[in-house]
Enzyme design. Structure first.
Site, mmCIF file in Angstrom:
data_model
loop_
_atom_site.group_PDB
_atom_site.id
_atom_site.type_symbol
_atom_site.label_atom_id
_atom_site.label_comp_id
_atom_site.label_asym_id
_atom_site.label_seq_id
_atom_site.Cartn_x
_atom_site.Cartn_y
_atom_site.Cartn_z
ATOM 1 N N HIS A 240 50.987 49.245 39.235
ATOM 2 C CA HIS A 240 49.516 49.312 39.166
ATOM 3 C C HIS A 240 48.865 49.580 40.527
ATOM 4 C CE1 HIS A 240 49.649 47.384 35.179
ATOM 5 N NE2 HIS A 240 50.434 46.466 35.694
HETATM 6 C C1 BDR Z 1 46.871 43.691 38.264
HETATM 7 O O1 BDR Z 1 47.147 42.304 38.056
HETATM 8 C C2 BDR Z 1 48.064 41.850 39.014
HETATM 9 O O2 BDR Z 1 49.026 41.025 38.429
HETATM 10 C C3 BDR Z 1 48.674 43.069 39.644
HETATM 11 O O3 BDR Z 1 49.020 42.809 40.993
HETATM 12 C C4 BDR Z 1 47.604 44.116 39.532
HETATM 13 O O4 BDR Z 1 46.729 44.078 40.636
HETATM 14 C C5 BDR Z 1 47.278 44.448 37.016
HETATM 15 O O5 BDR Z 1 46.524 44.015 35.923
#
Ligand code: BDR
Ligand code: CA
Length: 308
Positions: A240
């Site tokens: 992500h």
């Molecule tokens: C986001 O949530 C976190 O767990 C990850 O680092 C990312 O920024 C994804 O939904």
């Protein structure tokens, strides 16, 4: 490009930080840590561990432990420390003395040109920055953030983790940016679901020297831990937060659409959802898709170059 990265490492954050520290076209001014995936004590330490791992001089500042209006919520998929799966050496250095919000303000005001602010955790630090030091708004080039979604969420049917943890902060941030016409680039779940490193990629990356081995170890942990929760993938792990850094360097790898964004801050079932309106396009560029293969080639080349 001058960049500040606000982050809650976090394994995909670690990959974004590795790229931001080592991508030659970026000048990283500051890593500001916020509570999110794990406590801010841990996220700040993790950011410092990465700076030291790569032998860089980038300052790390510790920010908000709590969201604006609710208790902190953490997640287990990054492990107890937030970067489980690899044994980092003992931390040698220390954080900057100031709170992250003050450190961000100073870094922005002192930078020789407008700064790109990247946020890949809950938006608590950024909301306070905008409220306490609104003068930064004319010294920012744009805000690039990972959060939200134009379809489904990963915490509730409609809320994505970073926005869900601090919806009020997110609303302050979107609202302020719209009022000041500050461009926002949104790397939301609707796009980052396509941003995947497969288990085969872990093996490739593991061969790319010390940095590759470290990231492959973290991602193997993340992959296994993610199997136990809802948003799992059989084929690999989602990267992500890395997509924000990839966007800075290679915007041509992304398809986007202009929109305006509000956040649901009610206590109802959609609390924390981003309400993305493509029929009222304003200052938010919402990523729709990415060329995942090209992003992976860029990442692997970057890791290969660190070792040479
Ligand atoms: C986001 O949530 C976190 O767990 C990850 O680092 C990312 O920024 C994804 O939904
Ligand atoms: Ca994150």
């Amino acid at each position: 490009m001058y960049v500040i990265l606000d982050t809650d490492p976090g394994i995909d954050d670690a990959c974004a930080i590795a790229a931001a520290l080592n991508e030659p076209s970026l000048h990283l001014l500051l890593l500001s840590a916020v509570g999110g995936n794990v406590s801010v004590e841990n996220t700040a330490k993790n950011a410092l561990r990465l700076v030291e791992f790569f032998g860089k001089e980038v300052p790390v500042a510790k920010g908000c432990s709590h969201p604006l209006m609710q208790e902190p919520r953490h997640t287990a998929v990054h492990g107890e420390t937030g970067m489980s799966g690899y044994d980092f050496p003992q931390i040698r250095g220390s954080f900057v003395e100031e709170h992250a919000v003050i450190a961000m303000w100073k870094a922005i005001m002192q930078a020789p040109e407008a700064v790109t602010l990247v946020a890949v955790g809950p938006l608590t630090n950024v909301a306070l920055l905008f409220r306490m030091y609104p003068e930064v708004l004319t010294h920012l080039d744009r805000l690039v953030l990972m959060g939200g979604s134009d379809d489904r969420g990963n915490m509730t049917p409609y809320a994505e983790f970073n926005i869900y943890v601090d919806p009020e902060a997110a609303q302050v941030v979107f609202d302020t940016c719209e009022k000041h016409d500050l461009p926002v680039v949104l790397c939301g779940l609707n796009m980052t679901r396509q941003a995947v490193l497969t288990t085969g990629d872990f093996k490739d990356i593991d061969q790319l020297g010390r940095a590759g081995h470290m990231l492959a170890s973290l991602f193997s942990f993340f992959y296994k831990a993610s199997q136990t929760v809802g948003e799992n993938l059989d084929s690999g792990a989602r990267i992500h937060d890395l997509t924000t850094i990839a966007y800075l360097v290679h915007p041509e790898y992304f398809e986007t659409k202009q929109a305006s964004v509000m956040v649901d801050t009610t206590m109802g079932p959609a609390r924390g959802a981003t309400v993305i309106n493509y029929r009222k396009p304003k200052n938010v560029t919402v990523c729709q898709s990415l060329d995942n293969e090209k992003v992976k080639v860029w990442l692997k080349d970057l890791l290969r170059r660190i070792e040479s």
